[in-house]
Design an enzyme around this catalytic site. Structure first.
Site, PDB file in Angstrom:
ATOM      1  N   HIS A 167       2.162   7.472  -5.450  1.00 13.46           N
ATOM      2  CA  HIS A 167       2.938   6.218  -5.376  1.00 13.46           C
ATOM      3  C   HIS A 167       3.432   5.782  -6.764  1.00 13.46           C
ATOM      4  CE1 HIS A 167       1.815   5.157  -1.143  1.00 13.46           C
ATOM      5  NE2 HIS A 167       0.792   5.919  -1.431  1.00 13.46           N
ATOM      6  N   ASN A 240       1.121   1.524   4.438  1.00 12.53           N
ATOM      7  CA  ASN A 240       2.277   2.419   4.382  1.00 12.53           C
ATOM      8  C   ASN A 240       3.294   1.999   5.436  1.00 12.53           C
ATOM      9  OD1 ASN A 240       1.374   4.074   2.318  1.00 12.53           O
ATOM     10  ND2 ASN A 240       0.564   5.648   3.662  1.00 12.53           N
TER      11      ASN A 240
HETATM   12  C1  HEM Z   1      -8.792   8.812   0.639  1.00 12.33           C
HETATM   13  C2  HEM Z   1      -7.538   8.566   0.738  1.00 12.33           C
HETATM   14  C3  HEM Z   1      -6.758   7.934  -0.377  1.00 12.33           C
HETATM   15  C4  HEM Z   1      -7.008   7.891  -1.709  1.00 12.33           C
HETATM   16  C5  HEM Z   1      -8.190   8.508  -2.429  1.00 12.33           C
HETATM   17  C6  HEM Z   1      -5.929   7.168  -2.330  1.00 12.33           C
HETATM   18  C7  HEM Z   1      -5.806   6.968  -3.677  1.00 12.33           C
HETATM   19  C8  HEM Z   1      -4.766   6.312  -4.279  1.00 12.33           C
HETATM   20  C9  HEM Z   1      -4.582   6.176  -5.692  1.00 12.33           C
HETATM   21  C10 HEM Z   1      -5.489   6.789  -6.738  1.00 12.33           C
HETATM   22  C11 HEM Z   1      -3.485   5.430  -5.901  1.00 12.33           C
HETATM   23  C12 HEM Z   1      -2.895   5.003  -7.237  1.00 12.33           C
HETATM   24  C13 HEM Z   1      -3.363   3.609  -7.512  1.00 12.33           C
HETATM   25  C14 HEM Z   1      -2.981   3.075  -8.857  1.00 12.33           C
HETATM   26  O1  HEM Z   1      -2.885   3.834  -9.828  1.00 12.33           O
HETATM   27  O2  HEM Z   1      -2.815   1.842  -8.950  1.00 12.33           O
HETATM   28  C15 HEM Z   1      -2.970   5.077  -4.624  1.00 12.33           C
HETATM   29  C16 HEM Z   1      -1.885   4.286  -4.408  1.00 12.33           C
HETATM   30  C17 HEM Z   1      -1.507   3.862  -3.169  1.00 12.33           C
HETATM   31  N1  HEM Z   1      -2.063   4.232  -1.961  1.00 12.33           N
HETATM   32 FE1  HEM Z   1      -3.575   5.455  -1.665  1.00 12.33          FE
HETATM   33  N2  HEM Z   1      -5.076   6.754  -1.373  1.00 12.33           N
HETATM   34  C18 HEM Z   1      -5.539   7.210  -0.160  1.00 12.33           C
HETATM   35  C19 HEM Z   1      -4.982   7.012   1.059  1.00 12.33           C
HETATM   36  C20 HEM Z   1      -4.015   6.103   1.287  1.00 12.33           C
HETATM   37  C21 HEM Z   1      -3.610   5.644   2.579  1.00 12.33           C
HETATM   38  C22 HEM Z   1      -4.199   6.121   3.911  1.00 12.33           C
HETATM   39  C23 HEM Z   1      -2.678   4.701   2.382  1.00 12.33           C
HETATM   40  C24 HEM Z   1      -1.966   3.870   3.398  1.00 12.33           C
HETATM   41  C25 HEM Z   1      -2.620   3.177   4.274  1.00 12.33           C
HETATM   42  C26 HEM Z   1      -2.464   4.552   0.962  1.00 12.33           C
HETATM   43  C27 HEM Z   1      -1.596   3.675   0.369  1.00 12.33           C
HETATM   44  C28 HEM Z   1      -1.391   3.577  -0.971  1.00 12.33           C
HETATM   45  C29 HEM Z   1      -0.378   2.745  -1.565  1.00 12.33           C
HETATM   46  C30 HEM Z   1       0.592   1.838  -0.828  1.00 12.33           C
HETATM   47  C31 HEM Z   1      -0.454   2.935  -2.932  1.00 12.33           C
HETATM   48  C32 HEM Z   1       0.454   2.298  -3.978  1.00 12.33           C
HETATM   49  C33 HEM Z   1      -0.045   0.958  -4.393  1.00 12.33           C
HETATM   50  C34 HEM Z   1       0.905   0.357  -5.400  1.00 12.33           C
HETATM   51  O3  HEM Z   1       2.039   0.030  -4.999  1.00 12.33           O
HETATM   52  O4  HEM Z   1       0.531   0.235  -6.561  1.00 12.33           O
HETATM   53  N3  HEM Z   1      -3.307   5.418   0.325  1.00 12.33           N
HETATM   54  N4  HEM Z   1      -3.753   5.637  -3.627  1.00 12.33           N
END
Ligand code: HEM
Length: 798
Positions: A167, A240
């Site tokens: 992201h 999402n």
């Molecule tokens: C085990 C599964 C997941 C892991 C380990 C994970 C991990 C991460 C990480 C490391 C980031 C970067 C965060 C940052 O640097 O601020 C991120 C961002 C994000 N993740 Fe996940 N994620 C997972 C699953 C999901 C799922 C299922 C969704 C949706 C429901 C999701 C939605 C998002 C969104 C929207 C962002 C961006 C947030 C922003 O706008 O700063 N992720 N995720």
């Protein structure tokens, strides 16, 4: 014996002036030092033991923790760090306001406006000359002494921080959430306490695969992350635009991301899933199939952030004040309806305007066409959950709306652009673990990994453990705890106590207890044999195809055709035939028709055997079709807010109808732009003043939602001499957009070989001929339809 109070006073006063040891006897206070020592001792004495200790034990206590014990301080004196705190200056101010964490306040406290101000260094020293470095003589060597140059360059050298691992590409906006009705019977969460309650929000939309500078219109899931600044702390609904996910367990997330990101040997392709490693992985992970249906559909190429849904994806819990809990799934529904791009359009836009979605969001907000979404919830009980044919802890499954209807509970309006992209959109830190009293987690094993992951990654992305103090991340609710120090600490804590329990700060800050504080819903696991430590999934997780089929069958024919075309495109980019075949063998378990279409598109004559299923006999699904899953189910309010329309002009066009059309579009909230062979004034046949603010070269046709072709033979001839015009027209036609043809422009349609009827011979509903108010109305109605897929053929005729 006569007590020598003076002597006692002197020795106590002397003792109270030491920072080691202390007065052995505390008499009446004789000065501020002895008063502080005496009051400190009184507070400690008022707490002869830790009265909360017993209640830390036992299950019953665990789910209903008491509030912490406090002792009222005799005065503020013993709580201070230093007796010198009253000596204020313009910088220090004086004493901390009682019970206040001053880092928590509206962002105004950190906004900077430099109007009328002189340039300074970061130390506030006015800079006399910002044009030249300091040299020894006009033509002499630069001097190391130049602290102004070195400060400026050093800061510049460190302007970049690591981007998000996923992201990375995103755009943000401020706004508010408004609750429709009190939900207190279901949840004690602050935003849902009363009708009309307003909670500030910050939202960040994103793509997953690409780097920070990658294109907006990649085929990808969009992040839909909402930070609610509630008055009981920050709640982040980090969702999402697709309600399911690729995998079921956090253990597989790094594998998924490694597979979809640019391949490690050559860092290609950027922001695209159409490559070997992604399809190798997902074809070995049949649980991804349902998600693949969604990401191959037009959901993965939205027209704008304002026209896509959002989902919490996981099952969460609502918890009310009595501690009763129900399961909940969150849905955001855009007021403007769900509208997407088509693939050919998305590809072209990514070249002409990689910031397409970012620009759209920014411009909508600047124009007052505020993106708006309704929040809906699917609420269900543990007993209902047990009866479903799927497992509600499985993030690859939806709960069909026919089974549990979506209740609309409030609306979110995005009405303010950030002042500074980096300070707000880049530094914002969402976290799946940020919940507030009234919201709790389910045992979804994917969610469990997320609860850990976000803060962990943000510690390195944002350079230490104090990023919660960055203005965009700090809550509006007060923050008081005993965490201290670390990189870039902002808060200046008063007093010497940074632990709990304590008596020397009167026990403060004290634990809130169940009445006010967050209490986890005690998870209940019924079956005894399922209680041991185990690495395994429940059986229903093994049904990988039922809901993939449900999604496919719920789409309209044109949406199904786009899914087939997307699989064909993506798999055609895979270089390993065996991976393509493996994917087709998996698709055979979803739909023979789909598998056949994709295989034919890949030149595959012989189809493989269907992939063996993990669950031979999946439970019978409750619904086989859910109309709510089609993009066409949510046309929205039909308004033209935020839409862009090209009005082609050139020297010699008749200006008045073009101007009238622009005014009619404006009245509907759409922006009609004059596009000419070059920007600048246009010499119209009727001497009406028109200025083109875009050119055929700098704003190609696929960037617009609709097209109006002008009247006036000379102008039309001028346009037809420019090859860009014909491309412009062809793209608008191919992408099924509404085209208004004013009389003289029939010639342009002929030259571009655009048919005015459909293949069936029926008139094309998306082409309007004429230049009067009635035709303008038809044109506007056509744009409100978004596009006219009746026109579409695969491959395109034009
Ligand atoms: C085990 C599964 C997941 C892991 C380990 C994970 C991990 C991460 C990480 C490391 C980031 C970067 C965060 C940052 O640097 O601020 C991120 C961002 C994000 N993740 Fe996940 N994620 C997972 C699953 C999901 C799922 C299922 C969704 C949706 C429901 C999701 C939605 C998002 C969104 C929207 C962002 C961006 C947030 C922003 O706008 O700063 N992720 N995720």
């Amino acid at each position: 014996m006569i007590k020598d109070t003076r002597a006692a006073g002197t020795s106590a006063a002397a003792a109270a002036r030491n920072t080691d040891s202390g007065p052995s006897a505390l008499g009446a206070p004789s000065d501020v030092h002895t008063a502080k020592a005496g009051e400190t001792n009184d507070m400690a004495a008022a707490m002869p033991y830790n009265p909360g200790k017993a209640a830390e034990h036992g299950f019953k206590n665990g789910v209903n923790p008491p509030a912490g014990t406090t002792v009222e301080a005799p005065s503020r004196l013993p709580l201070g760090s230093t007796l010198s705190e009253a000596n204020g200056t313009e910088k220090t101010g004086t004493v901390a306001a009682e019970g206040v964490n001053a880092t928590i306040a509206p962002l105004d406290r950190v906004r900077v406006d430099s109007a009328g101000q002189v340039l300074t260094t970061n130390q506030g020293v006015p800079i006399a000359d910002n044009q030249n470095s300091l040299k020894y003589g006009e033509r002499g060597p630069a001097l190391l002494e130049d602290f102004i140059l070195r400060e400026k360059i050093t800061h510049f050298d460190h302007e970049r921080i690591p981007e998000r691992i996923v992201h990375a590409r995103g755009s943000g906006a401020h706004g508010f959430f408004e609750c429709y009705e009190p939900l207190t019977e279901l949840t004690r969460a602050a935003p849902f306490k009363e009708a009309g309650k307003i909670t500030p929000v910050f939202v960040r939309f994103s793509t997953v695969q690409g780097e920070r500078g990658s294109k907006d219109t990649a085929r990808d899931v969009r992040g839909f992350a909402v930070k609610f600044y509630t008055d009981e702390g920050n709640w982040d609904l980090v969702g999402n635009n697709i309600p399911v996910f690729f995998i079921q367990d956090a253990m597989k997330f790094p594998d998924l991301v490694h597979a979809v990101k640019p391949e490690p040997h050559h860092q290609m392709p950027q922001a695209a899933s159409a490559h070997d490693t992604f399809w190798d992985f997902v074809s070995l992970m049949p649980e991804s199939t349902h998600m693949l249906m969604w990401v191959m559909s037009d959901r993965a190429i939205p027209r704008s952030y304002a026209t896509m849904q959002g989902f919490g994806v996981h099952t969460f819990r609502f918890v009310n004040a009595a501690g009763e809990s129900v399961f909940v799934k969150f849905h955001w529904n855009p007021k403007a309806g769900t509208h997407s791009l088509v693939w050919d359009e998305a590809v072209k836009i990514s070249g002409a305007d990689p910031d397409y979605h970012r620009r759209d969001l920014w411009e909508r907000i600047e124009a007052g066409a505020y993106p708006e979404y309704e929040l809906g919830v699917q609420v269900f009980t543990e007993e209902q959950a047990d009866s479903f044919s799927f497992d509600i802890l499985d993030a690859t499954k939806i709960i069909p709306e026919e089974l549990v209807p979506v209740r609309r509970i409030g609306r979110m309006v995005l009405n303010r652009n950030p002042d500074n992209f980096f300070a707000e959109t880049e530094q914002v830190a969402f976290c799946a673990a940020h919940v507030v009293p009234g919201i709790d987690f389910s045992n979804d094993p994917l969610l469990a990994g997320r609860i850990h992951s976000y803060v962990d990654t943000q510690i390195s992305r944002l350079g230490g453990p104090n990023f919660h103090e960055l203005p965009i991340n700090s809550p509006i609710a007060p923050v008081h705890n005993n965490q201290r120090d670390g990189m870039h600490r902002q808060a200046i804590h008063r007093g010497k106590v940074s632990y709990e329990p304590n008596s020397l700060a009167g026990g403060c800050p004290f634990q809130a207890g169940a009445a006010q504080g967050f209490v986890s819903v005690p998870a209940r696991i019924e079956a005894k044999e399922a209680q041991g430590k185990v690495r395994a999934k429940p059986e229903k997780f093994a049904d990988h195809y039922t809901q993939a089929r449900l999604f496919l069958e719920s789409q309209t024919p044109v949406e199904q055709a786009h899914i087939a075309a997307a699989f064909r495109f993506e798999l055609s980019k895979v270089t390993v035939p065996a991976v393509r075949e493996r994917m087709i063998s998996s698709l055979l378990n979803v739909s023979e028709d789909l598998a056949n279409q994709v295989a034919a598109g890949l030149g595959m004559d012989v189809l493989p055997e269907p992939m063996p299923r993990a669950l031979a006999k999946p439970p019978k699904p409750e619904v086989a079709k859910s109309d709510a899953l089609s993009l066409f189910a949510r046309p929205g309010d039909g308004s033209l807010m935020g839409r862009k329309v090209a009005i082609l002009v050139a020297d010699g066009v008749v200006g008045q109808p073009a101007l009238d059309l622009q005014a009619a579009l404006f009245a509907q909230g759409a922006v009609g732009r004059f596009v000419a062979p070059r920007i600048g004034p246009v010499k119209t046949a009727d001497k009406v003043a028109i200025n083109a603010d875009a050119s055929l070269e700098n704003e190609p046709g696929f960037l617009f939602d609709a097209l109006a072709l002008p009247d006036g033979d000379a102008g039309v001839q001028a346009l037809s001499r420019d090859g860009h015009t014909l491309e412009f027209l062809k793209d608008q036609y191919r992408h099924c957009k509404t085209i208004l043809v004013m009389p003289a422009s029939s010639a342009l349609m002929l030259k571009a070989q655009i048919p005015s009827t459909l293949l069936s011979g029926d008139p094309d509903p998306g082409i309007v001929f004429g230049a009067g108010p009635a035709e303008f109305d038809l044109f506007i109605q056509g744009i409100a339809q978004h596009r006219h897929p009746e026109r579409e053929t695969d491959p395109p005729l034009v």
